[in-house]
Design a protein around this motif. Structure first.
Motif, PDB file in Angstrom:
ATOM      1  N   MET A   1     -13.273   0.377 -90.448  1.00 45.40           N
ATOM      2  CA  MET A   1     -14.046   0.663 -91.643  1.00 45.40           C
ATOM      3  C   MET A   1     -13.253   0.425 -92.920  1.00 45.40           C
ATOM      4  N   THR A   2     -11.995   0.920 -92.932  1.00 44.92           N
ATOM      5  CA  THR A   2     -11.194   0.741 -94.143  1.00 44.92           C
ATOM      6  C   THR A   2     -10.881  -0.736 -94.375  1.00 44.92           C
ATOM      7  N   ASP A   3     -10.784  -1.510 -93.287  1.00 46.46           N
ATOM      8  CA  ASP A   3     -10.514  -2.944 -93.434  1.00 46.46           C
ATOM      9  C   ASP A   3     -11.623  -3.640 -94.211  1.00 46.46           C
ATOM     10  N   ASP A   4     -12.870  -3.236 -93.947  1.00 43.14           N
ATOM     11  CA  ASP A   4     -14.005  -3.818 -94.670  1.00 43.14           C
ATOM     12  C   ASP A   4     -13.924  -3.499 -96.159  1.00 43.14           C
ATOM     13  N   ILE A   5     -13.571  -2.266 -96.468  1.00 44.63           N
ATOM     14  CA  ILE A   5     -13.460  -1.843 -97.868  1.00 44.63           C
ATOM     15  C   ILE A   5     -12.344  -2.635 -98.557  1.00 44.63           C
ATOM     16  N   LEU A   6     -11.201  -2.779 -97.856  1.00 48.33           N
ATOM     17  CA  LEU A   6     -10.075  -3.525 -98.430  1.00 48.33           C
ATOM     18  C   LEU A   6     -10.431  -4.993 -98.623  1.00 48.33           C
ATOM     19  N   LYS A   7     -11.130  -5.554 -97.651  1.00 46.04           N
ATOM     20  CA  LYS A   7     -11.524  -6.961 -97.748  1.00 46.04           C
ATOM     21  C   LYS A   7     -12.472  -7.166 -98.936  1.00 46.04           C
ATOM     22  N   GLU A   8     -13.444  -6.271 -99.074  1.00 50.59           N
ATOM     23  CA  GLU A   8     -14.399  -6.361-100.182  1.00 50.59           C
ATOM     24  C   GLU A   8     -13.687  -6.205-101.529  1.00 50.59           C
ATOM     25  N   GLU A 148      -4.671   8.590 -92.612  1.00 42.66           N
ATOM     26  CA  GLU A 148      -5.299   7.261 -92.646  1.00 42.66           C
ATOM     27  C   GLU A 148      -5.850   6.967 -94.038  1.00 42.66           C
ATOM     28  N   GLU A 149      -6.420   8.004 -94.657  1.00 43.42           N
ATOM     29  CA  GLU A 149      -6.953   7.847 -96.011  1.00 43.42           C
ATOM     30  C   GLU A 149      -5.835   7.473 -96.980  1.00 43.42           C
ATOM     31  N   LYS A 150      -4.693   8.152 -96.870  1.00 39.96           N
ATOM     32  CA  LYS A 150      -3.547   7.858 -97.743  1.00 39.96           C
ATOM     33  C   LYS A 150      -3.052   6.430 -97.522  1.00 39.96           C
ATOM     34  N   LYS A 151      -2.967   5.986 -96.257  1.00 38.00           N
ATOM     35  CA  LYS A 151      -2.508   4.624 -95.950  1.00 38.00           C
ATOM     36  C   LYS A 151      -3.457   3.594 -96.552  1.00 38.00           C
ATOM     37  N   ALA A 152      -4.754   3.850 -96.423  1.00 38.12           N
ATOM     38  CA  ALA A 152      -5.750   2.925 -96.961  1.00 38.12           C
ATOM     39  C   ALA A 152      -5.640   2.862 -98.486  1.00 38.12           C
ATOM     40  N   GLN A 153      -5.462   4.006 -99.128  1.00 39.56           N
ATOM     41  CA  GLN A 153      -5.329   4.029-100.588  1.00 39.56           C
ATOM     42  C   GLN A 153      -4.043   3.336-101.036  1.00 39.56           C
ATOM     43  N   GLU A 154      -2.981   3.447-100.226  1.00 37.45           N
ATOM     44  CA  GLU A 154      -1.741   2.727-100.551  1.00 37.45           C
ATOM     45  C   GLU A 154      -1.961   1.219-100.465  1.00 37.45           C
ATOM     46  N   LYS A 155      -2.754   0.793 -99.480  1.00 31.72           N
ATOM     47  CA  LYS A 155      -3.058  -0.643 -99.356  1.00 31.72           C
ATOM     48  C   LYS A 155      -3.852  -1.133-100.564  1.00 31.72           C
ATOM     49  N   VAL A 156      -4.786  -0.301-101.037  1.00 28.53           N
ATOM     50  CA  VAL A 156      -5.563  -0.651-102.228  1.00 28.53           C
ATOM     51  C   VAL A 156      -4.620  -0.760-103.429  1.00 28.53           C
ATOM     52  N   GLN A 157      -3.664   0.173-103.522  1.00 27.76           N
ATOM     53  CA  GLN A 157      -2.702   0.136-104.626  1.00 27.76           C
ATOM     54  C   GLN A 157      -1.837  -1.119-104.544  1.00 27.76           C
ATOM     55  N   ASP A 158      -1.449  -1.512-103.323  1.00 31.60           N
ATOM     56  CA  ASP A 158      -0.671  -2.748-103.151  1.00 31.60           C
ATOM     57  C   ASP A 158      -1.478  -3.953-103.626  1.00 31.60           C
ATOM     58  N   LEU A 159      -2.782  -3.941-103.327  1.00 30.37           N
ATOM     59  CA  LEU A 159      -3.657  -5.034-103.770  1.00 30.37           C
ATOM     60  C   LEU A 159      -3.687  -5.129-105.289  1.00 30.37           C
ATOM     61  N   ILE A 160      -3.892  -3.996-105.941  1.00 29.66           N
ATOM     62  CA  ILE A 160      -4.005  -4.044-107.402  1.00 29.66           C
ATOM     63  C   ILE A 160      -2.670  -4.447-108.032  1.00 29.66           C
ATOM     64  N   THR A 161      -1.569  -4.040-107.434  1.00 29.36           N
ATOM     65  CA  THR A 161      -0.254  -4.448-107.936  1.00 29.36           C
ATOM     66  C   THR A 161      -0.116  -5.965-107.838  1.00 29.36           C
ATOM     67  N   LYS A 162      -0.518  -6.506-106.693  1.00 29.73           N
ATOM     68  CA  LYS A 162      -0.452  -7.960-106.472  1.00 29.73           C
ATOM     69  C   LYS A 162      -1.313  -8.707-107.503  1.00 29.73           C
ATOM     70  N   TYR A 163      -2.546  -8.238-107.707  1.00 29.50           N
ATOM     71  CA  TYR A 163      -3.456  -8.933-108.620  1.00 29.50           C
ATOM     72  C   TYR A 163      -3.087  -8.728-110.082  1.00 29.50           C
ATOM     73  N   ASN A 164      -2.514  -7.579-110.437  1.00 24.95           N
ATOM     74  CA  ASN A 164      -2.028  -7.391-111.810  1.00 24.95           C
ATOM     75  C   ASN A 164      -0.891  -8.367-112.109  1.00 24.95           C
ATOM     76  N   LYS A 165      -0.052  -8.602-111.101  1.00 23.13           N
ATOM     77  CA  LYS A 165       1.045  -9.554-111.266  1.00 23.13           C
ATOM     78  C   LYS A 165       0.487 -10.961-111.500  1.00 23.13           C
ATOM     79  N   ILE A 166      -0.582 -11.313-110.774  1.00 26.08           N
ATOM     80  CA  ILE A 166      -1.226 -12.626-110.960  1.00 26.08           C
ATOM     81  C   ILE A 166      -1.774 -12.744-112.379  1.00 26.08           C
TER      82      ILE A 166
END
Length: 181
Positions: A1-8, A148-166
């Motif tokens: 489930m969290t993978d779908d949210i991260l992908k979206e 699991e919720e914390k891990k998923a939120q950390e992944k979201v934070q990693d995404l935003i860090t990556k895209y802010n750098k872009i």
């Protein structure tokens, strides 16, 4: 489930970057770019029509655009549409084509364009933060174990860090383009 949210969330972040890049194209850099005419609408037989549908646009020189209408009768309407679009260029009509000469940018004008580019980049970052917030809210709604919720939120934070750098890299490139003479 969290993978779908991260992908979206990642898809939405990619779209936010694409929109920023698209908007960067409308920030002039002292060179002729047909994209500055994208928003020009021409009153053609009573119907507002995009300029691109009425003429070919070419770049014969680095600071010159030439617009050649498909229908010579529409040349005055095209000229009027360019004036009304308020893009800061004066069309020169020779009866068959319209020429737009891009003026050399002053240092002051370059700085204004850099400010505009920074505002567009900030808009993109705001969009990224909104996407992060939506993703985190969707993760909270899943009612999954806290770790699991914390891990998923950390992944979201990693995404935003990556895209802010872009966003920062693209802004830096645009600034260099605008400030180069």
């Amino acid at each position: 489930m969290t993978d779908d949210i991260l992908k979206e969330a990642e898809e939405k972040m990619t779209k936010a970057i694409d929109v920023m890049e698209e908007r960067f194209l409308n920030v002039r850099a002292g060179r002729a770019n047909p994209r500055i005419l994208d928003k020009v609408e021409v009153e053609y037989y009573g119907v507002p029509t995009p300029l691109i549908q009425l003429a070919t646009i070419s770049v014969p020189e680095a600071r010159k655009l030439v617009i050649k209408p498909f229908d010579r009768n529409s040349i005055n309407a095209i000229e009027k549409g360019i004036f009304e679009a308020n893009i800061g260029l004066t069309p020169n009509n020779n009866g068959e084509t319209i020429m737009l000469v891009i003026p050399e940018l002053t240092e002051e004008r370059r700085k204004e364009y850099v400010k505009e580019a920074k505002a567009l980049a900030e808009d993109a970052k705001i969009a990224l933060r909104n996407i992060r917030q939506d993703a985190n809210n969707n993760i909270k709604k899943l009612e999954i174990p806290e770790d699991e919720e914390k891990k998923a939120q950390e992944k979201v934070q990693d995404l935003i860090t990556k895209y802010n750098k872009i966003v920062d890299e693209k802004l830096s490139d645009k600034e260099k383009e605008l400030m180069s003479i």
